[in-house]
Design an enzyme around this catalytic site. Structure first.
Site, PDB file in Angstrom:
ATOM      1  N   ALA A   1       0.863  -1.176   0.000  1.00  0.00           N
ATOM      2  CA  ALA A   1       0.000   0.000   0.000  1.00  0.00           C
ATOM      3  C   ALA A   1       0.900   1.226   0.000  1.00  0.00           C
ATOM      4  O   ALA A   1       2.058   1.160   0.428  1.00  0.00           O
ATOM      5  CB  ALA A   1      -0.895  -0.009   1.234  1.00  0.00           C
TER       6      ALA A   1
ATOM      7  N   GLY B   1       0.704  -4.893   0.954  1.00  0.00           N
ATOM      8  CA  GLY B   1      -0.486  -4.949   0.113  1.00  0.00           C
ATOM      9  C   GLY B   1      -0.234  -5.627  -1.231  1.00  0.00           C
ATOM     10  O   GLY B   1      -1.175  -6.151  -1.834  1.00  0.00           O
TER      11      GLY B   1
ATOM     12  N   GLU C   1      -0.635  -9.166  -0.510  1.00  0.00           N
ATOM     13  CA  GLU C   1      -2.070  -9.368  -0.240  1.00  0.00           C
ATOM     14  C   GLU C   1      -2.892  -9.327  -1.527  1.00  0.00           C
ATOM     15  O   GLU C   1      -3.860 -10.072  -1.676  1.00  0.00           O
ATOM     16  CB  GLU C   1      -2.545  -8.321   0.771  1.00  0.00           C
ATOM     17  CG  GLU C   1      -1.912  -8.545   2.149  1.00  0.00           C
ATOM     18  CD  GLU C   1      -2.117  -7.366   3.089  1.00  0.00           C
ATOM     19  OE1 GLU C   1      -1.632  -6.255   2.769  1.00  0.00           O
ATOM     20  OE2 GLU C   1      -2.770  -7.535   4.130  1.00  0.00           O
TER      21      GLU C   1
ATOM     22  N   GLU D   1       4.615  -4.998   7.315  1.00  0.00           N
ATOM     23  CA  GLU D   1       3.879  -3.930   8.005  1.00  0.00           C
ATOM     24  C   GLU D   1       4.276  -3.762   9.465  1.00  0.00           C
ATOM     25  O   GLU D   1       4.242  -2.652  10.006  1.00  0.00           O
ATOM     26  CB  GLU D   1       2.366  -4.192   7.924  1.00  0.00           C
ATOM     27  CG  GLU D   1       1.773  -4.020   6.528  1.00  0.00           C
ATOM     28  CD  GLU D   1       1.754  -5.300   5.709  1.00  0.00           C
ATOM     29  OE1 GLU D   1       2.508  -6.242   6.038  1.00  0.00           O
ATOM     30  OE2 GLU D   1       0.978  -5.357   4.736  1.00  0.00           O
TER      31      GLU D   1
HETATM   32  C1  HXC Z   1       5.064   4.426  -1.158  1.00  0.00           C
HETATM   33  C2  HXC Z   1       6.958   3.451  -2.006  1.00  0.00           C
HETATM   34  C3  HXC Z   1       6.601   2.207  -1.444  1.00  0.00           C
HETATM   35  C4  HXC Z   1       5.371   2.123  -0.723  1.00  0.00           C
HETATM   36  C5  HXC Z   1       8.464   1.955  -2.459  1.00  0.00           C
HETATM   37  N1  HXC Z   1       8.125   3.255  -2.627  1.00  0.00           N
HETATM   38  N2  HXC Z   1       7.561   1.311  -1.737  1.00  0.00           N
HETATM   39  N3  HXC Z   1       6.199   4.539  -1.848  1.00  0.00           N
HETATM   40  N4  HXC Z   1       4.654   3.266  -0.601  1.00  0.00           N
HETATM   41  N5  HXC Z   1       4.918   0.988  -0.182  1.00  0.00           N
HETATM   42  C6  HXC Z   1       8.866   4.289  -3.345  1.00  0.00           C
HETATM   43  C7  HXC Z   1      10.072   4.777  -2.561  1.00  0.00           C
HETATM   44  O1  HXC Z   1       9.689   5.724  -1.629  1.00  0.00           O
HETATM   45  C8  HXC Z   1      10.927   5.351  -3.667  1.00  0.00           C
HETATM   46  O2  HXC Z   1      10.458   6.629  -4.064  1.00  0.00           O
HETATM   47  C9  HXC Z   1      10.664   4.422  -4.840  1.00  0.00           C
HETATM   48  O3  HXC Z   1       9.425   3.763  -4.538  1.00  0.00           O
HETATM   49  C10 HXC Z   1      11.727   3.350  -4.989  1.00  0.00           C
HETATM   50  O4  HXC Z   1      11.890   2.689  -3.748  1.00  0.00           O
HETATM   51  P1  HXC Z   1      13.298   2.538  -2.998  1.00  0.00           P
HETATM   52  O5  HXC Z   1      13.007   2.304  -1.571  1.00  0.00           O
HETATM   53  O6  HXC Z   1      14.204   3.685  -3.354  1.00  0.00           O
HETATM   54  O7  HXC Z   1      13.862   1.230  -3.706  1.00  0.00           O
HETATM   55  P2  HXC Z   1      14.833   0.108  -3.062  1.00  0.00           P
HETATM   56  O8  HXC Z   1      15.929   0.769  -2.266  1.00  0.00           O
HETATM   57  O9  HXC Z   1      15.214  -0.774  -4.205  1.00  0.00           O
HETATM   58  O10 HXC Z   1      13.933  -0.695  -2.032  1.00  0.00           O
HETATM   59  C11 HXC Z   1      12.793  -1.418  -2.488  1.00  0.00           C
HETATM   60  C12 HXC Z   1      11.901  -1.824  -1.296  1.00  0.00           C
HETATM   61  C13 HXC Z   1      11.568  -0.589  -0.449  1.00  0.00           C
HETATM   62  C14 HXC Z   1      12.637  -2.884  -0.435  1.00  0.00           C
HETATM   63  C15 HXC Z   1      10.651  -2.491  -1.895  1.00  0.00           C
HETATM   64  O11 HXC Z   1      11.052   0.428  -1.327  1.00  0.00           O
HETATM   65  C16 HXC Z   1      10.549  -0.859   0.597  1.00  0.00           C
HETATM   66  O12 HXC Z   1      10.848  -1.435   1.633  1.00  0.00           O
HETATM   67  N6  HXC Z   1       9.311  -0.377   0.363  1.00  0.00           N
HETATM   68  C17 HXC Z   1       8.230  -0.459   1.349  1.00  0.00           C
HETATM   69  C18 HXC Z   1       7.736  -1.880   1.501  1.00  0.00           C
HETATM   70  C19 HXC Z   1       6.646  -1.946   2.566  1.00  0.00           C
HETATM   71  O13 HXC Z   1       6.867  -1.632   3.731  1.00  0.00           O
HETATM   72  N7  HXC Z   1       5.465  -2.337   2.141  1.00  0.00           N
HETATM   73  C20 HXC Z   1       4.328  -2.450   3.033  1.00  0.00           C
HETATM   74  C21 HXC Z   1       3.561  -1.164   2.981  1.00  0.00           C
HETATM   75  S1  HXC Z   1       2.247  -1.165   4.171  1.00  0.00           S
HETATM   76  P3  HXC Z   1      11.205   8.009  -3.644  1.00  0.00           P
HETATM   77  O14 HXC Z   1      10.459   9.023  -4.428  1.00  0.00           O
HETATM   78  O15 HXC Z   1      11.005   8.123  -2.177  1.00  0.00           O
HETATM   79  O16 HXC Z   1      12.649   7.825  -4.024  1.00  0.00           O
HETATM   80  C22 HXC Z   1       1.068  -2.068   3.475  1.00  0.00           C
HETATM   81  C23 HXC Z   1      -0.179  -2.193   4.272  1.00  0.00           C
HETATM   82  C24 HXC Z   1      -1.206  -2.955   3.507  1.00  0.00           C
HETATM   83  O17 HXC Z   1       1.158  -2.577   2.402  1.00  0.00           O
HETATM   84  C25 HXC Z   1      -2.509  -2.876   4.168  1.00  0.00           C
HETATM   85  C26 HXC Z   1      -3.172  -1.587   4.000  1.00  0.00           C
HETATM   86  C27 HXC Z   1      -4.349  -1.426   4.871  1.00  0.00           C
END
Ligand code: HXC
Length: 257
Positions: free
Chosen positions: A65, A108, A111, A131
Site C-alpha cells: 500500500a 499490500g 495481499e 507492516e
Molecule cells: C510508497 C513506495 C513504497 C510504498 C516503495 N516506494 N515502496 N512509496 N509506498 N509501499 C517508493 C520509494 O519511496 C521510492 O520513491 C521508490 O518507490 C523506490 O523505492 P526505494 O526504496 O528507493 O527502492 P529500493 O531501495 O530498491 O527498495 C525497495 C523496497 C523498499 C525494499 C521495496 O522500497 C521498501 O521497503 N518499500 C516499502 C515496503 C513496505 O513496507 N510495504 C508495506 C507497505 S504497508 P522516492 O520518491 O522516495 O525515491 C502495506 C499495508 C497494507 O502494504 C494494508 C493496507 C491497509
C-alpha cells in the site's frame, strides 16, 4: 478507458492488467485500487474474457500500500473512508485471476496476489508482509489469507518478523502455485491463462466460487455448496457439449452458456 496507473490489454480470451507506477514500485494508492477494480470488473463482465492476468514490472509486482498516502490518516478516517474497501470487489471477481509476480510483492502487494486464484512467481520474486516494521499489521487481508495459505505458525513467523522471503520458500510454504524462470513468467502466464480461458465460463465461475467457499466455510457447508454448484452445471449447454465431445472423441466447442 483511460486508466492512470495501469495498462490493460486483451490477448485472445485473456485480459491483462499491468500495474504501471514505476516511480513508486507500483505502490497501491487509492487510484491504483480504483483502476484495478474497474478493469477487473470490466473483464469480468465480458464473456469474451475467460481469464485475467495481473502483473507488475520485473522489479516490482507491488511494494505495498502507498505508505506516503496513508501515513497521515487517522484511524477513524481509515475506517469511515473504507480506505481499502474497493479491494473486496477485486477479490469477488468470478473470472479466474492469475497473479504473475516478479520482483517485490510486499505488504499490500503480497495481499493483492493472495486475492487472486493462482500465483505464478518468477524465481526472482520477493514476498513479505513487512507492516509490523511500520508499526501496523497487514490490512488488505494478509493476517487471514496468509494464515489459510501457509498455516498459522508459518504465517505468524512471517507477519511478526516482517522478513522478506523468496519464491522458493513461498512455493514450499504453499503461497505460490508454481515458480518459473523470470524470463518465462509472462509467456507462462499467458499460456496458463489461455488453457483456463478455453474452458466453459459457467464451470470456471462455479469453480472459483467453490474454491472461495472452501476457505470460508466448514467442510459440511462446503460440500453442500459443491453439490448444488455441480448440479447447476448440468443445466448449461456446455456440460452437454463437453460430455458429448468426450463420447464422440473430439474437442469440445464451448459457447460459454
Ligand atoms: C510508497 C513506495 C513504497 C510504498 C516503495 N516506494 N515502496 N512509496 N509506498 N509501499 C517508493 C520509494 O519511496 C521510492 O520513491 C521508490 O518507490 C523506490 O523505492 P526505494 O526504496 O528507493 O527502492 P529500493 O531501495 O530498491 O527498495 C525497495 C523496497 C523498499 C525494499 C521495496 O522500497 C521498501 O521497503 N518499500 C516499502 C515496503 C513496505 O513496507 N510495504 C508495506 C507497505 S504497508 P522516492 O520518491 O522516495 O525515491 C502495506 C499495508 C497494507 O502494504 C494494508 C493496507 C491497509
Amino acid at each position: 478507458t483511460d486508466y492512470q496507473t495501469i495498462v490493460t490489454a486483451a490477448r485472445g480470451r485473456v485480459g491483462w492488467i499491468t500495474l504501471n507506477r514505476p516511480e513508486a514500485l507500483n505502490a497501491l494508492n487509492v487510484q491504483v485500487m480504483r483502476d484495478v477494480v474497474d478493469a477487473a470488473e470490466a473483464f469480468d463482465a465480458d464473456a469474451g474474457i475467460g481469464a485475467i492476468v495481473v502483473t507488475g514490472s520485473d522489479r516490482a509486482f507491488a511494494a505495498g500500500a502507498d505508505i506516503k498516502e496513508m501515513e497521515a490518516l487517522s484511524g477513524s478516517e481509515m475506517l469511515m473512508g473504507d480506505h481499502f474497501g474497493g479491494w473486496a470487489r477485486f477479490a469477488a471477481v468470478r473470472t479466474p485471476v492469475i497473479a504473475a509476480v516478479s520482483g517485490y510483492a510486499l505488504g499490500g502487494g503480497c495481499e493483492l496476489a493472495m486475492m487472486c486464484d493462482i500465483i505464478l512467481a518468477a524465481d526472482t520474486a520477493t514476498f513479505g508482509q513487512p507492516e509490523i516494521g511500520l508499526g501496523v499489521i497487514p490490512g488488505m487481508g494478509g493476517t487471514q489469507r496468509l494464515t489459510r495459505a501457509v498455516g498459522s505458525f508459518k504465517a505468524a513467523e512471517l507477519i511478526l518478523t516482517g522478513r522478506h522471503f523468496g519464491a522458493e520458500e513461498a512455493e514450499r510454504a504453499g503461497l505460490v502455485s508454481r515458480v518459473v524462470p523470470a524470463a518465462d513468467l509472462l509467456d507462462d502466464a499467458q499460456r496458463t491463462a489461455e488453457a483456463i480461458a478455453a474452458k466453459s465460463l459457467p464451470s470456471l465461475y462455479a469453480a472459483t466460487e467453490a474454491l472461495d467457499v472452501a476457505l470460508e466455510s466448514t467442510l459440511a457447508e462446503g460440500l453442500r455448496y459443491e453439490k448444488h454448484a455441480f448440479a447447476g452445471l448440468f443445466d448449461t449447454a456446455d456440460q452437454k457439449e463437453g460430455m458429448a465431445a468426450f463420447r464422440e472423441k473430439r474437442a469440445p466447442g464451448f459457447t460459454h452458456r
